[in-house]
Design a protein around this motif. Structure first.
Motif, PDB file in Angstrom:
ATOM      1  N   SER A   1      34.889 -35.111  33.317  1.00  0.00           N
ATOM      2  CA  SER A   1      34.720 -36.504  32.904  1.00  0.00           C
ATOM      3  C   SER A   1      33.737 -36.621  31.747  1.00  0.00           C
ATOM      4  CB  SER A   1      34.239 -37.359  34.072  1.00  0.00           C
ATOM      5  OG  SER A   1      35.216 -37.405  35.070  1.00  0.00           O
ATOM      6  N   TYR A   2      32.687 -35.841  31.787  1.00  0.00           N
ATOM      7  CA  TYR A   2      31.681 -35.830  30.724  1.00  0.00           C
ATOM      8  C   TYR A   2      32.330 -35.548  29.368  1.00  0.00           C
ATOM      9  CZ  TYR A   2      27.264 -34.188  28.483  1.00  0.00           C
ATOM     10  OH  TYR A   2      26.182 -33.982  27.670  1.00  0.00           O
TER      11      TYR A   2
ATOM     12  N   HIS B   1      31.565 -38.791  26.559  1.00  0.00           N
ATOM     13  CA  HIS B   1      30.171 -39.095  26.860  1.00  0.00           C
ATOM     14  C   HIS B   1      29.263 -37.993  26.321  1.00  0.00           C
ATOM     15  CE1 HIS B   1      31.361 -41.786  30.532  1.00  0.00           C
ATOM     16  NE2 HIS B   1      31.812 -42.251  29.377  1.00  0.00           N
ATOM     17  N   TYR B   2      29.752 -36.769  26.308  1.00  0.00           N
ATOM     18  CA  TYR B   2      28.938 -35.646  25.839  1.00  0.00           C
ATOM     19  C   TYR B   2      28.533 -35.805  24.369  1.00  0.00           C
ATOM     20  CZ  TYR B   2      32.797 -33.404  23.283  1.00  0.00           C
ATOM     21  OH  TYR B   2      33.803 -33.100  22.395  1.00  0.00           O
ATOM     22  N   LYS B   3      29.270 -36.598  23.611  1.00  0.00           N
ATOM     23  CA  LYS B   3      28.950 -36.808  22.196  1.00  0.00           C
ATOM     24  C   LYS B   3      27.746 -37.733  22.019  1.00  0.00           C
ATOM     25  CE  LYS B   3      33.691 -36.042  20.701  1.00  0.00           C
ATOM     26  NZ  LYS B   3      34.882 -36.661  20.103  1.00  0.00           N
ATOM     27  N   LEU B   4      27.503 -38.598  22.994  1.00  0.00           N
ATOM     28  CA  LEU B   4      26.412 -39.570  22.893  1.00  0.00           C
ATOM     29  C   LEU B   4      25.270 -39.303  23.874  1.00  0.00           C
ATOM     30  CD1 LEU B   4      28.631 -42.745  22.504  1.00  0.00           C
ATOM     31  CD2 LEU B   4      27.304 -41.608  20.715  1.00  0.00           C
ATOM     32  N   ALA B   5      25.528 -38.512  24.870  1.00  0.00           N
ATOM     33  CA  ALA B   5      24.513 -38.150  25.859  1.00  0.00           C
ATOM     34  C   ALA B   5      24.444 -36.624  25.887  1.00  0.00           C
ATOM     35  CB  ALA B   5      24.884 -38.709  27.236  1.00  0.00           C
ATOM     36  N   PRO B   6      23.660 -36.041  24.975  1.00  0.00           N
ATOM     37  CA  PRO B   6      23.708 -34.588  24.778  1.00  0.00           C
ATOM     38  C   PRO B   6      22.952 -33.751  25.802  1.00  0.00           C
ATOM     39  CG  PRO B   6      22.151 -35.563  23.261  1.00  0.00           C
ATOM     40  CD  PRO B   6      22.799 -36.704  24.008  1.00  0.00           C
ATOM     41  N   TYR B   7      22.426 -34.367  26.839  1.00  0.00           N
ATOM     42  CA  TYR B   7      21.740 -33.621  27.893  1.00  0.00           C
ATOM     43  C   TYR B   7      22.535 -33.769  29.187  1.00  0.00           C
ATOM     44  CZ  TYR B   7      17.840 -33.440  24.682  1.00  0.00           C
ATOM     45  OH  TYR B   7      17.055 -33.212  23.589  1.00  0.00           O
TER      46      TYR B   7
END
Length: 148
Positions: free
Chosen positions: A35-36, A41-47
């Motif tokens: 899902s990440y 979402h991984y592009k905007l929440a890099p942790y």
């Protein structure tokens, strides 16, 4: 649960989480690896922190009435198919998780896996105590928590 863990929850429809991240309405989101990545979402929440704070079981379900309508032979066929499909799904899911993990790493995301889990477990103690008043359910939760 989120409050117990020290964060302020913001309820959003899942399809609006990406917008919430891009506008900084929210700082992060709960996601499994696939899902990440598939939601970007991984592009905007890099942790990505491997908290494993929730793990929802996936089960195969059949109504008791339908089950009881089957012959003994058909029940065995269903049981065998359920076992095989479960193993097949685990293999597929494991592959998808690994590909997603690799994609996030390739994008330069930081994966946090080495941290002290004890404060999280302690914070969840009050949640477990409130949620489970049935002694049988309490025993089940304790068995689950002891799995390594």
């Amino acid at each position: 649960m989120i409050k117990a863990l020290g964060a302020e929850p913001v309820e959003l429809p899942y399809g609006q989480v990406l917008t919430g991240l891009s506008t900084r309405l929210i700082d992060g989101a709960e996601n499994n690896w696939p899902s990440y990545v598939t939601t970007s979402h991984y592009k905007l929440a890099p942790y990505y922190t491997l908290t494993e704070h929730t793990m929802g079981p996936e089960v195969l379900v059949m109504s008791l009435r339908a089950w009881e309508s089957l012959s003994t032979e058909d029940r065995e066929i269903f049981r065998d198919a359920a076992r095989k499909s479960s193993m097949f799904m685990r293999e597929l899911w494991g592959g998808l998780e690994e590909r997603s993990r690799q994609q996030a790493r390739a994008a330069g995301n930081t994966i946090i896996a080495d941290f002290d889990r004890k404060p999280f477990e302690t914070a969840m103690g009050t949640i477990y105590a409130k949620a489970v008043t049935d002694p049988d359910l309490r025993q089940l939760i304790e068995r689950i928590r002891q799995v390594q």
